[in-house]
Motif scaffolding. Structure first.
Motif, short mmCIF file in Angstrom:
data_model
loop_
_atom_site.label_atom_id
_atom_site.label_comp_id
_atom_site.label_asym_id
_atom_site.label_seq_id
_atom_site.Cartn_x
_atom_site.Cartn_y
_atom_site.Cartn_z
N LYS A 294 -8.75 -2.19 -4.35
CA LYS A 294 -9.93 -3.07 -4.39
C LYS A 294 -10.11 -3.67 -5.79
CE LYS A 294 -13.34 -1.77 -1.37
NZ LYS A 294 -14.44 -0.86 -1.09
N ASP B 11 0.83 -1.22 0.00
CA ASP B 11 0.00 0.00 0.00
C ASP B 11 0.86 1.26 0.00
OD1 ASP B 11 -2.18 -1.59 0.01
OD2 ASP B 11 -2.69 -1.30 2.13
N TYR C 109 -9.18 7.60 -0.83
CA TYR C 109 -10.21 6.82 -1.50
C TYR C 109 -9.69 6.26 -2.83
CZ TYR C 109 -14.47 6.14 -4.27
OH TYR C 109 -15.43 5.64 -5.09
N LYS D 56 -7.39 3.40 -2.15
CA LYS D 56 -8.19 2.27 -1.66
C LYS D 56 -8.89 1.58 -2.82
CE LYS D 56 -8.07 1.78 2.86
NZ LYS D 56 -8.30 2.97 3.70
#
Lengths: 115, 255
Positions: free
Chosen positions: B249, B13, B242, B245
């Motif tokens: 995803k 990340d 966001y 993220k």
């Protein structure tokens, strides 16, 4: 600094040699390197090198599904990669010879000198 | 697919955030992150610690990877105008709702541009700093407050300077203001479609809806402006988190 520069050049050559044999993916290359005694080098070091070699057109890559875990990226040598490997082997042979010669001569003279 | 350890997950990340903040190409970031993820996963299955893969210094490793990737001008050409245009549209729509006409001083327009660019640079610097140094979540949050705070102070100074001094500028009548507002809105939708993100529109609504509600309270203009600005920048910060993220995803689904 110059030491890591030299190390990178050597690793480049070893990676090209490993990839020449057959299509191979990152983890496998790292394992192979550590088998050959490069255990000191952290495994991830190969990726920036592979990125550069790919950009320079020495290797090409293809993604394939694996039975266990995520997709793997397999590398193979391009024609340019084969040429580069030949050139590396040539450079390495000369360097090896020079280094061996230097060490052999100098350590011999050194021990005579101190005696 | 077996789960990565928390430590490796965090490294991946952080790497994404670091490369994203360094202006690297999305596709290339995805490629290297996937490759490293696969590697870390296999290493973990064989009982190797993460240090054996990324070395003792994750920061140095991230820098090594980053230096092999080109700066992606196209991505920046996409984000920077989006953010600056976003800032402009916030202000324009705010003014239209306030008194149906636009009036801007040159100082305010130029100042807003400069402050917005400074904000983007500061946010990306903080991202690069926190991503490469494994700081705690609390410290990350506090560091993130620096650009938000600096920007708020600068914007407020600009707003008060503009409000309390006579500065040369342009003033439009109601009709002209409405036309400018309509054109802006069309461009806004166009940009959103082109950039494939509804974030600007969502944020516009998120900022102006509370503002409309705040108007009904007894709060003064200054207090409303400050609350509005706070919301704007908190949301821009949220937007970046966001984005990252969401990137993660999509990959989880594809992988």
């Amino acid at each position: 600094m110059s030491q890591t520069q030299m190390m990178k050049g050597i690793l480049d050559g070893c990676l090209l040699a490993i990839i020449r044999g057959k299509e191979v993916y990152g983890y496998e290359m790292a394992e192979r390197l550590s088998e050959y005694g490069f255990g000191e080098v952290s495994e991830g070091t190969i990726y920036p090198l592979l990125m550069r070699m790919q950009r320079e057109g020495l290797v090409s890559s293809i993604k394939k599904a694996s039975t266990a875990g995520p997709k793997r990226k397999y590398y193979s040598l391009t024609d340019k990669g084969h040429e580069e490997l030949e050139a590396f082997l040539e450079r390495w042979k000369r360097l090896e010879k020079s280094v061996n010669e230097a060490i052999r001569q100098e350590t011999k003279e050194g021990s005579e000198g101190s005696a | 697919m077996p789960e990565l350890s928390k430590e490796s997950r965090r490294f991946i990340d952080d790497l994404r955030l670091y490369l994203f903040s360094s202006g690297k190409n999305d596709q290339e970031i995805k490629e290297i992150a996937e490759e490293l993820e696969a590697h870390l996963e296999e290493a973990e299955r064989n009982g190797k610690p993460i240090e054996q893969v990324v070395g003792e210094s994750p920061r140095e490793y991230m820098e090594m990877i980053s230096s092999e990737m080109k700066f992606d001008k196209k991505a920046w050409l996409k984000y920077v105008p989006l953010i600056i245009f976003g800032a402009i549209s916030f202000s324009v729509i705010g003014q239209l709702m306030e008194n149906m006409r636009l009036s801007y001083s040159y100082v305010f327009v130029g100042g807003s541009l400069a402050v917005s660019i400074l904000f983007i640079l500061l946010v990306f610097s903080v991202f690069k700093y926190t991503a490469s140094r494994q700081v705690s979540r609390v410290k990350e949050f506090l560091l993130m407050m620096i650009p938000i705070f600096v920007n708020m102070v600068l914007f407020m100074a600009l707003i008060f300077w503009d409000m309390y001094t006579e500065l040369p500028g342009i003033e439009l009548g109601v009709t002209a203001s409405m036309i400018v507002g309509a054109i802006l809105f069309v461009i806004l939708i166009g940009i959103s479609v082109w950039a494939k993100t509804a974030v600007l529109l969502v944020m516009l609504a998120a900022v102006h809806v509370p503002d409309l509600l705040l108007k009904m309270t007894s709060l003064g203009l200054e207090a409303r402006l400050i609350t509005g600005l706070l919301a704007t920048y908190a949301m821009i910060g949220l937007y970046f988190f966001y984005t990252v993220k969401k990137m993660k995803k999509t990959e989880a689904v594809e992988g």
